[in-house]
Design a protein around this motif. Structure first.
Motif, short mmCIF file in Angstrom:
data_model
loop_
_atom_site.label_atom_id
_atom_site.label_comp_id
_atom_site.label_asym_id
_atom_site.label_seq_id
_atom_site.Cartn_x
_atom_site.Cartn_y
_atom_site.Cartn_z
N ARG A 21 0.88 -1.09 0.08
CA ARG A 21 -0.08 0.07 0.01
C ARG A 21 0.85 1.16 -0.25
O ARG A 21 0.48 2.13 -0.75
N GLN A 22 2.06 1.33 0.72
CA GLN A 22 2.79 2.38 0.84
C GLN A 22 3.46 2.62 -0.26
O GLN A 22 3.41 3.68 -1.08
N LEU A 23 4.20 1.44 -1.28
CA LEU A 23 4.79 1.66 -2.48
C LEU A 23 3.66 2.12 -3.39
O LEU A 23 4.04 3.16 -4.18
N VAL A 24 2.53 1.64 -3.54
CA VAL A 24 1.36 2.20 -4.37
C VAL A 24 1.15 3.82 -4.39
O VAL A 24 1.21 4.47 -5.12
N ARG A 25 0.91 4.08 -3.04
CA ARG A 25 0.65 5.47 -2.86
C ARG A 25 1.68 6.18 -3.15
O ARG A 25 1.58 7.34 -3.90
N TRP A 26 3.06 5.75 -3.06
CA TRP A 26 4.06 6.83 -3.64
C TRP A 26 4.06 6.54 -5.15
O TRP A 26 4.27 7.74 -5.72
N TYR A 27 3.79 5.36 -5.81
CA TYR A 27 4.02 5.33 -7.24
C TYR A 27 2.91 6.05 -8.04
O TYR A 27 3.17 6.77 -8.88
N VAL A 28 1.68 6.36 -7.32
CA VAL A 28 0.64 7.13 -8.00
C VAL A 28 0.58 8.70 -7.65
O VAL A 28 -0.38 9.24 -8.21
N GLY A 29 1.64 8.92 -6.79
CA GLY A 29 1.71 10.37 -6.54
C GLY A 29 0.86 10.91 -5.37
O GLY A 29 0.67 12.14 -5.30
N VAL A 30 0.56 10.08 -4.55
CA VAL A 30 -0.28 10.57 -3.48
C VAL A 30 0.54 11.72 -2.49
O VAL A 30 1.96 11.38 -2.43
N PRO A 31 0.12 12.81 -2.41
CA PRO A 31 0.88 14.04 -1.76
C PRO A 31 1.30 13.36 -0.29
O PRO A 31 0.56 12.87 0.28
N GLY A 32 2.71 13.66 -0.32
CA GLY A 32 3.17 13.16 1.27
C GLY A 32 3.62 11.73 1.10
O GLY A 32 4.26 11.37 2.28
N ALA A 33 3.24 10.84 0.14
CA ALA A 33 3.70 9.54 0.27
C ALA A 33 5.24 9.29 0.15
O ALA A 33 5.93 10.08 -0.61
N GLN A 34 5.70 8.35 0.67
CA GLN A 34 7.28 7.99 0.75
C GLN A 34 7.40 6.82 0.42
O GLN A 34 6.59 5.66 0.65
N LEU A 35 8.39 6.45 -0.31
CA LEU A 35 8.77 4.97 -0.54
C LEU A 35 8.98 4.20 0.80
O LEU A 35 9.45 4.77 1.93
N PRO A 36 8.47 3.03 0.79
CA PRO A 36 8.80 2.12 2.23
C PRO A 36 10.51 1.90 2.13
O PRO A 36 10.98 1.72 1.24
#
Length: 44
Positions: A21-36
């Motif tokens: 889930r964290q990786l997908v958030r980062w991949y699609v550009g969710v604001p504030g998301a970070q790579l796991p």
């Protein structure tokens, strides 16, 4: 790879599903998301 991903996730204190889930958030550009975090080479 699925098993290896589970082991690697455990090695950084995460469950596999949370890591994905964290990786997908980062991949699609969710604001504030970070790579796991990644395990070091000898951890997974």
């Amino acid at each position: 790879m699925w098993r290896d991903l589970g082991i690697a996730a455990q090695n950084v204190g995460m469950e596999r599903s949370a890591l994905i889930r964290q990786l997908v958030r980062w991949y699609v550009g969710v604001p504030g998301a970070q790579l796991p975090p990644r395990p070091s080479d000898h951890e997974g």
